[in-house]
Motif scaffolding. Structure first.
Motif, short mmCIF file in Angstrom:
data_model
loop_
_atom_site.label_atom_id
_atom_site.label_comp_id
_atom_site.label_asym_id
_atom_site.label_seq_id
_atom_site.Cartn_x
_atom_site.Cartn_y
_atom_site.Cartn_z
N MET A 1 34.80 47.78 41.75
CA MET A 1 35.61 47.90 40.55
C MET A 1 37.08 47.91 40.93
SD MET A 1 35.30 48.39 37.15
CE MET A 1 33.84 49.37 36.77
N LEU A 2 37.83 46.94 40.42
CA LEU A 2 39.27 46.89 40.64
C LEU A 2 39.96 47.43 39.39
CD1 LEU A 2 39.59 43.30 42.16
CD2 LEU A 2 39.11 45.45 43.33
N THR A 3 41.13 48.03 39.57
CA THR A 3 41.83 48.61 38.42
C THR A 3 43.26 48.11 38.37
OG1 THR A 3 42.51 50.54 39.72
CG2 THR A 3 40.43 50.71 38.51
N GLY A 4 43.81 48.12 37.16
CA GLY A 4 45.19 47.70 36.94
C GLY A 4 45.65 48.20 35.59
N ALA A 5 46.59 47.50 34.99
CA ALA A 5 47.13 47.87 33.68
C ALA A 5 46.68 46.83 32.66
CB ALA A 5 48.65 47.95 33.72
N GLY A 6 45.99 47.28 31.62
CA GLY A 6 45.46 46.36 30.63
C GLY A 6 46.47 45.99 29.56
N VAL A 7 46.33 44.79 29.03
CA VAL A 7 47.15 44.31 27.92
C VAL A 7 46.22 44.03 26.75
CG1 VAL A 7 48.73 42.53 27.11
CG2 VAL A 7 48.79 43.26 29.51
N GLY A 8 46.32 44.81 25.68
CA GLY A 8 45.44 44.67 24.54
C GLY A 8 44.15 45.44 24.74
N ARG A 9 43.13 45.09 23.94
CA ARG A 9 41.87 45.82 24.00
C ARG A 9 40.67 44.89 24.17
NH1 ARG A 9 42.18 50.72 23.27
NH2 ARG A 9 39.95 50.92 22.91
N GLY A 10 40.95 43.62 24.47
CA GLY A 10 39.87 42.65 24.61
C GLY A 10 39.09 42.80 25.90
N ALA A 11 37.99 42.07 25.98
CA ALA A 11 37.13 42.09 27.17
C ALA A 11 36.39 40.77 27.27
CB ALA A 11 36.14 43.25 27.08
N GLY A 12 36.06 40.39 28.49
CA GLY A 12 35.32 39.15 28.68
C GLY A 12 34.71 39.07 30.06
N ILE A 13 33.68 38.23 30.19
CA ILE A 13 32.97 38.04 31.46
C ILE A 13 32.94 36.55 31.79
CG2 ILE A 13 30.78 38.31 32.67
CD1 ILE A 13 30.15 40.65 30.84
N GLY A 14 33.25 36.24 33.05
CA GLY A 14 33.21 34.85 33.45
C GLY A 14 33.48 34.68 34.92
N PRO A 15 33.35 33.44 35.43
CA PRO A 15 33.61 33.17 36.84
C PRO A 15 35.11 33.06 37.13
CG PRO A 15 32.95 31.17 35.75
CD PRO A 15 32.82 32.26 34.72
N VAL A 16 35.50 33.47 38.32
CA VAL A 16 36.90 33.43 38.73
C VAL A 16 37.33 32.00 38.99
CG1 VAL A 16 38.47 34.01 40.63
CG2 VAL A 16 36.92 35.75 39.70
N VAL A 17 38.50 31.65 38.46
CA VAL A 17 39.17 30.38 38.77
C VAL A 17 40.56 30.74 39.28
CG1 VAL A 17 40.16 28.27 37.84
CG2 VAL A 17 37.89 28.99 37.10
N ARG A 18 40.87 30.32 40.48
CA ARG A 18 42.15 30.66 41.09
C ARG A 18 43.22 29.64 40.72
NH1 ARG A 18 41.42 33.77 45.88
NH2 ARG A 18 43.59 33.33 46.41
N VAL A 19 44.43 30.14 40.50
CA VAL A 19 45.56 29.27 40.21
C VAL A 19 45.96 28.54 41.48
CG1 VAL A 19 48.00 29.25 39.56
CG2 VAL A 19 46.38 30.72 38.34
N SER A 20 46.27 27.25 41.35
CA SER A 20 46.66 26.45 42.51
C SER A 20 47.93 27.03 43.14
CB SER A 20 46.92 25.00 42.09
OG SER A 20 45.79 24.46 41.46
N PRO A 21 47.99 27.09 44.47
CA PRO A 21 49.14 27.70 45.13
C PRO A 21 50.41 26.85 45.00
CG PRO A 21 47.70 26.68 46.75
CD PRO A 21 46.98 26.61 45.43
N ALA A 22 51.52 27.51 45.19
CA ALA A 22 52.81 26.81 45.16
C ALA A 22 52.96 25.94 46.40
CB ALA A 22 53.94 27.83 45.10
N PRO A 23 53.58 24.77 46.28
CA PRO A 23 53.80 23.90 47.45
C PRO A 23 54.77 24.55 48.43
CG PRO A 23 54.97 23.04 45.55
CD PRO A 23 54.12 24.17 45.04
N VAL A 24 54.47 24.42 49.69
CA VAL A 24 55.30 25.01 50.75
C VAL A 24 56.13 23.91 51.40
CG1 VAL A 24 55.26 26.27 52.94
CG2 VAL A 24 53.58 26.79 51.15
N ALA A 25 57.38 24.23 51.72
CA ALA A 25 58.24 23.25 52.38
C ALA A 25 57.65 22.90 53.75
CB ALA A 25 59.64 23.82 52.55
N PRO A 26 57.48 21.64 54.06
CA PRO A 26 56.92 21.25 55.37
C PRO A 26 57.80 21.74 56.51
CG PRO A 26 57.04 19.37 53.85
CD PRO A 26 57.81 20.47 53.22
#
Length: 556
Positions: A1-26
């Motif tokens: 169980m991970l914890t943080g600060a919630g925004v609103g009162r909604g809830a949902g269940i689903g698979p994780v999709v990671r945001v594409s990383p920022a491009p790094v200068a070569p």
């Protein structure tokens, strides 16, 4: 169980999709062989990013419009471009030049603190998009979604949040960010369950199923079937609450106005189709952002008239231009402020650009005459009774008869009685009020306990303002994000607040919570919160004092 600060009162269940990383200068990025051609390519990259963000804004809704416009404006920022092009002219590789300049601005914004700190995420988003263009790689952000997904990121840029495909997004989880950031506000307005400041979020493997509960601020890995059943029951109860369209009131019949926050005419039209009693906050700065000149009197009047008509005579509270700090205007913002959050912003623009307010008041008066509907009008960032008097004088001179001010500066709360002697109503902006009372940046995760609306010191000032309203016989409302928290709503009613303005999706639960308490019971809930020593204790005390059926239904 991970914890943080919630925004609103909604809830949902689903698979994780990671945001594409920022491009790094070569590491092997070479100095430009043709500096002029490279500078032209960098300029084109900035232009393309700005154009893409503007196009997103054109197709966005609500608060997302202002956020995308502000980010587009940052991509067009002359100082940012000039410094990057200067480094390229000196022979520096383009992405390295971009990174160096962005780092300078990030350090500057971070040192300034306050609301300017919130622009760091926007600035980095612009950097990532421009770098992607320069490197010829995909623009970072949320990948195309084909099914239900929990979007996980280090800190999701507001532009990415605004572009989310709502058909598939189950929830948002970030490792950084704050509950009053632009991203959080957009998520709340779009009814996306969101939990921020989640340590360990980036360790979640793509495809892992998680249960995100904004109400409790938790992210549960591999939840059992009982969690899905509990979430489904909450959704069923939320739908049941939405069927109640009665006017807001306590159990013993004391009226409590339940209003919506809007930023555009399209928002007004949507709000008009819901069970709200009007608009408690019309953020007019959306009309001004991403422009090199102010909108004309005619342009403004047309939008104001459209909003007034959409609500069909229901109450509409219009906040005059709230610009500066994190909402800079190319034609008005001071370029050399060391701390913009404490500088020329909101009503204080009359010191440097008085014509902006005069034109806006004239446009509101035009809309009033055209529609036959009287708007309520209020000024942001009022600090003294003299400022309140001057604003009221100007508004009334234009024929606007119901005039108020925002209470978001501690000085205004402490002198609320004198300010109410000059105006017809006050409305409390609790996000800024909490920030200024606690001297805490809104996005500083390590200070999240201080920035909470539940801090007893913040509640003390809300209570003082509401008490001044009662003594004067004038309305004292709340239009900050806290109004959408059903538990806090009961506390605010107990403190004497007369109206609550929020995202329209929050209204059903707030209506239910308020309607299950008499005014005396709400006072008892408020007294329990005021008597606590900390923000955590204040909320716990309020929950313990709630009517049992409210606590049970809300899962508080």
């Amino acid at each position: 169980m991970l914890t943080g600060a919630g925004v609103g009162r909604g809830a949902g269940i689903g698979p994780v999709v990671r945001v594409s990383p920022a491009p790094v200068a070569p590491t092997d990025e070479r100095a430009p062989a043709d500096r002029e051609a490279t500078a032209a390519r960098a300029t084109a990259a900035f232009d393309d990013v700005a154009a893409a963000l503007r196009a997103q804004a054109d197709g966005a809704e609500g608060a997302a419009v202002a956020v995308l416009q502000a980010t587009a404006q940052m991509a067009q920022d002359r100082a940012l471009r000039t410094k990057v092009l200067a480094r390229i002219a000196d022979g520096e590789p383009p992405v390295a030049a971009l990174d160096a300049v962005v780092k300078t601005f990030v350090d500057m914004f971070t040192a300034a603190g306050g609301m300017l700190l919130e622009r760091v995420t926007d600035l980095r988003s612009v950097r990532d998009r421009v770098a992607a263009h320069l490197l010829g790689v995909p623009v970072p952000g949320v990948p195309q979604l084909t099914g239900p997904a929990v979007v996980v990121a280090e800190d999701l840029a507001p532009a990415d949040t605004a572009a989310l495909d709502l058909r598939h997004v189950v929830a948002i989880v970030t490792e950084q960010g704050g509950t009053t950031s632009h991203t959080a506000i957009i998520a709340g307005q779009r009814s996306i369950p969101c939990v921020v400041r989640v340590t360990g979020a980036l360790d979640l493997e793509p495809g892992t199923v998680v249960a995100v509960d904004a109400a409790s601020g938790t992210v549960e890995v591999d939840p059992g079937p009982e969690v899905a059943e509990a979430f489904a029951e909450r959704a069923r109860l939320a739908a049941q609450l939405a069927e109640d369209t009665s006017a807001g009131a306590t159990a013993d019949g004391v009226p409590v106005g339940l209003l919506a926050n809007i930023g555009t005419a399209a928002d007004a039209e949507r709000a008009a189709g819901t069970a709200v009693e009007g608009v408690g906050l019309f953020r007019t700065e959306v009309l001004f952002l991403e422009r090199t000149t102010a909108p004309t009197r005619e342009e403004q009047a047309a939008v104001y008239a459209e909003v007034l008509r959409s609500l069909g005579g229901r109450k509409v509270v219009v906040r005059t231009l709230d610009a500066g700090a994190d909402k800079p205007l190319a034609f008005a913002t001071q370029p050399d402020e060391e701390n913009p959050a404490l500088g020329v912003r909101g009503y204080r623009l009359v010191r440097t650009a008085p014509e902006l307010l005069e034109t806006q008041l004239a446009a509101l008066a035009d809309a009033q005459r055209e529609t036959g509907i009287e708007p309520w009008v209020m000024a942001p960032m009022i600090s003294t009774p003299d400022e309140a008097r001057d604003f009221a004088t100007s508004a009334r001179a234009h024929g606007l008869t119901t005039v108020g001010v925002m209470v978001e500066v501690p000085a205004a709360a402490l002198r609320a009685e004198a300010i109410l002697a000059e105006v017809d109503f006050v409305s409390m902006g609790t996000n800024d009020l909490a920030q200024y009372v606690m001297a805490s940046d809104r996005l500083r995760g390590e200070l999240s306990d201080l920035i909470s609306m539940w801090q007893p010191a913040v509640l003390d000032l809300v209570a003082a303002t509401a008490r001044a309203g009662q003594q004067a016989g004038k309305p004292a409302g709340v239009c900050g994000e806290s109004a959408g928290d059903p538990v806090m709503a009961v506390v605010l009613v107990g403190l004497g607040v007369t109206s609550l303005s929020m995202s329209s999706g929050s209204v059903p639960a707030v209506r239910f919570a308020v309607s299950r308490h008499t005014q005396e019971q709400a006072r008892a809930v408020a007294a329990a919160a005021l008597g606590a020593r900390s923000a955590t204790d204040a909320r716990a005390a309020a929950v313990a004092a709630l009517a049992p059926e409210v606590a049970a239904l809300l899962g508080a």
